[in-house]
Design an enzyme around this catalytic site. Structure first.
Site, mmCIF file in Angstrom:
data_model
loop_
_atom_site.group_PDB
_atom_site.id
_atom_site.type_symbol
_atom_site.label_atom_id
_atom_site.label_comp_id
_atom_site.label_asym_id
_atom_site.label_seq_id
_atom_site.Cartn_x
_atom_site.Cartn_y
_atom_site.Cartn_z
ATOM 1 N N MET A 184 0.869 -1.183 0.000
ATOM 2 C CA MET A 184 0.000 0.000 0.000
ATOM 3 C C MET A 184 0.904 1.230 0.000
ATOM 4 S SD MET A 184 -2.863 0.737 2.886
ATOM 5 C CE MET A 184 -1.831 1.430 4.131
ATOM 6 N N TYR A 201 1.098 3.853 12.492
ATOM 7 C CA TYR A 201 0.765 3.675 11.062
ATOM 8 C C TYR A 201 -0.727 3.415 10.848
ATOM 9 C CZ TYR A 201 2.090 -1.418 11.641
ATOM 10 O OH TYR A 201 2.220 -2.718 12.031
ATOM 11 N N GLU A 202 -1.091 3.382 9.576
ATOM 12 C CA GLU A 202 -2.521 3.318 9.204
ATOM 13 C C GLU A 202 -3.275 4.553 9.681
ATOM 14 O OE1 GLU A 202 -4.128 1.791 7.135
ATOM 15 O OE2 GLU A 202 -2.323 0.629 6.757
ATOM 16 N N GLY A 203 -2.608 5.692 9.751
ATOM 17 C CA GLY A 203 -3.213 6.893 10.336
ATOM 18 C C GLY A 203 -2.973 6.849 11.828
ATOM 19 N N GLN A 226 -7.199 8.888 13.986
ATOM 20 C CA GLN A 226 -8.388 8.017 14.155
ATOM 21 C C GLN A 226 -9.429 8.724 15.021
ATOM 22 O OE1 GLN A 226 -8.458 5.169 12.446
ATOM 23 N NE2 GLN A 226 -6.356 5.564 11.842
#
Ligand SMILES: Cc1cc2nc3c(=O)[nH]c(=O)nc-3n(C[C@H](O)[C@H](O)[C@H](O)COP(=O)(O)OP(=O)(O)OC[C@H]3O[C@@H](n4cnc5c(N)ncnc54)[C@H](O)[C@@H]3O)c2cc1C
Length: 588
Positions: free
Chosen positions: A163, A440-442, A447
């Site tokens: 990604m 990570y992943e925001g 969030q």
């Protein structure tokens, strides 16, 4: 040494006794063949591969790490063989679409398996997790031709996914990205730019890597509305599915980092690499969110898995380590001291670990259940409600699982005293491996903003009301469970008060959402776990056996010792933004 046995009994309890998953699966066309026997076999077999193949190379993988040499990335000893076994046994495509060779297992079940993989070996888990996320994105947004080209090999695990969003100057704010996509005459695109921090961007586990890349078309509008999504394979794919020329996308280096050392984190240079558009031009971020939402729940499971392995190791140590006498008098007078599990503070640490792990596991199954219902429930109203809950709860799951995951691994380390800080016992690796999941992943701060801004304020709290109504219905349906349902009702009232307060603050104060969001998310997470613990208590009540008695004990601990923190979170939300924004920037 650290130890891990997959908590299969608890997983079965959650699926079958708390959520009656077999009845739900039987009621939906796509999952009618998912029988209790099949579920049992998958969990048992999953446990076997995690315990016997992945866990034994967790520590050595951390010590050896990935190596980069002239663009080639080598994973630590044993990873390639373990990956082959994993892929050949069909685990990569467990939740994949059967039309393209996936096994079509419900999300409620796959979250359980994923938790085991993260617990056994987080670095390893990231490779197939990226493949599963990339597959889901292609399944939902790519043309039939792209699906036929990529999905079967991704599900088989012959190819892996990556990604590619982040660039050196842009992480959270993807609207300012620079990677370009220039149209070719044959309908494909030339992708040029540099992506950093790409998990599994290069490695030696699979024969091809399928990069999902965000880039801007030449005439793209500025900002996040001008981003498109492309599929860019490491090796081009011939018409017959065989691998062709090497695409000009190369790994410039890998990062040296605090944890997940056996997961390659790559700088990826796209030098006019050939790619194909996925979905509509300039709508790439929305399409990529399919992958990101999948990955967000998956990364949440990283927190729970690492919390579980840390707990199991700490529990054994606490039974064996002899230090001091119990405040209630010697418990093992024949020994020089009592085992530390007799001390209230050590029990506080172990019970906190366990309450968060088991509460998180149930909540992961609950979110998985909403995903399954949103996709395949025959009743349209149920589908619509489930879709709202998935949107609402995904940021809670990602951030709350991973924040608690780090807390829990630190507690496990603390149970070991100084022996938790040194390498020998493996406890410090769990802490280091858990830390990245908050970033990570925001980041978890992002969030919380997503939850408060887009999932609560943007629709006037509609989805929270739907969640709240469901919890209230559950509370009202129970009798003789007040020890659990009353604290839950109190926490829910606090959550509703916080929601109303922020919705009111927002009208006057542009910083209201940002100021409240992290505390609001924590309040939400605690309330959601209280709902899970009350449901687990309801399922355990009246049953005989140690397992059920322990459930009720841990439920009581959660309600009495952890849930009261919701009062503090409510107070912080109600405080507004003034104390945060008053200090001028240059006074920091
Ligand atoms: C090991 C590792 C693996 C990774 N894997 C991948 C991957 O596979 N693919 C990929 O594309 N990326 C990946 N990333 C990148 C990761 O997703 C980003 O690092 C993360 O999203 C944060 O971006 P950033 O580092 O640029 O921080 P920044 O965006 O610069 O943020 C810095 C700080 O500011 C805060 N902040 C920023 N904007 C706001 C705002 N609007 N409101 C409030 N606070 C804000 C953030 O929360 C953070 O605390 C990985 C990173 C690491 C370290």
């Amino acid at each position: 040494m650290a130890e891990y046995k997959a908590p299969v009994q608890d997983m079965q309890f959650v699926l079958t006794e708390v959520f009656q998953a077999d009845q739900l699966w039987a009621s939906m066309a796509a999952t009618q063949e998912v029988t209790p026997d099949l579920v049992h076999a998958i969990l048992e077999e999953g446990a076997r591969i995690c315990e016997n193949e992945l866990f034994p190379i967790n520590r050595s993988g951390d010590e050896e790490g990935c190596q980069w040499n002239d663009g080639v990335v080598t994973t630590p000893a044993g990873f390639k063989e373990a990956y082959s076994t994993y892929a050949e046994s069909g685990w990569v495509g467990l939740g994949g679409d059967p039309e393209f060779g996936g096994q079509g297992m419900p999300k409620m079940l796959t979250v359980m398996f994923e938790e085991m993989v993260y617990a056994a070996n987080t670095s390893f888990a990231l490779y197939p997790a990226l493949s599963a996320g990339a597959s889901l994105c292609l399944l939902n947004h790519a043309s039939d031709e792209l699906k036929q080209t990529y999905l079967p090999a991704l599900y088989e695990g012959r190819w892996t996914g990556s990604m590619c969003l982040t660039e050196p100057h842009c992480g959270t704010d993807l609207g300012i990205m620079k990677t370009k996509a220039v149209p070719n005459e044959d309908g494909s695109y030339q992708i040029s730019g540099t992506k950093i921090f790409i998990t599994g961007g290069e490695h030696d586990l699979a024969e091809n890597i399928v990069h999902l890349v965000l880039a801007k078309l030449p005439d793209a509008p500025a900002g996040s509305r001008g981003i498109s999504l492309f599929v860019v394979p490491k090796f081009l794919v011939n018409d017959d599915g065989s691998l062709g020329e090497r695409n000009p996308v190369h790994c410039g280096s890998i990062e040296h980092k605090m944890g997940i050392k056996a997961s390659s984190t790559c700088v990826m240079n796209f030098d006019g690499a050939q790619g194909w558009l996925v979905g509509e031009p300039n709508r790439g971020l929305a399409a990529m969110f399919t992958m990101m939402n999948y990955e967000r729940l998956s990364i949440g499971l990283q927190g729970i898995g690492l919390g579980e392995v840390s707990y199991q190791s700490a529990r054994t140590y606490a039974r064996e380590r002899l230090q001091s006498r119990s405040p209630a008098g010697a418990q093992q007078p024949e020994q020089v001291a009592d085992p530390i599990i007799v001390h209230p503070d050590v029990r506080r640490m172990l019970l906190t670990q366990r309450a968060y792990n088991e509460g998180g596991r149930a909540f992961a199954a609950y979110v998985g259940m909403q995903l399954d219902m949103a996709k395949g429930h025959p009743d349209e109203a149920v589908r619509a409600k489930a879709e709202g809950l998935v949107a609402l709860l995904t940021p809670v799951a990602k951030a709350y699982f991973t924040d608690r995951g780090l807390d829990v691994t630190v507690l496990g380390q603390q149970v070991f005293g100084g022996h938790g800080y040194v390498r020998e016992w493996g406890m410090e690796q769990f802490v280091r491996d858990a830390r990245i999941a908050q970033i990570y992943e925001g980041t978890n701060g992002i969030q919380a903003l997503d939850l408060m801004g887009r999932k609560v304020a943007a629709n006037g709290g509609e989805w929270v009301r739907s969640f709240s109504e469901e919890v209230n219905e559950f509370i009202e349906s129970q009798t003789g469970l007040e020890a659990y349902t009353q604290p839950l009702a109190d926490a829910l009232a606090r959550l509703n008060e916080a929601t109303d307060a922020v919705l009111a603050q927002v009208k006057e104060d542009p910083n209201a959402i940002g100021a409240a969001s992290c505390d609001y998310l924590n309040l939400f997470g605690l309330t959601a776990y209280a709902y899970m613990w009350a449901k687990m208590a309801a399922a355990a009540q009246g049953q005989s056996g140690d397992f059920y008695q322990a459930k009720l004990q841990v439920a009581q601990f959660f309600m009495q010792r952890l849930l009261p923190e919701s009062q503090g979170y409510l107070a912080k939300v109600l405080a507004g933004s003034e104390s945060l924004m008053g200090l001028p920037d240059d006074a920091f």
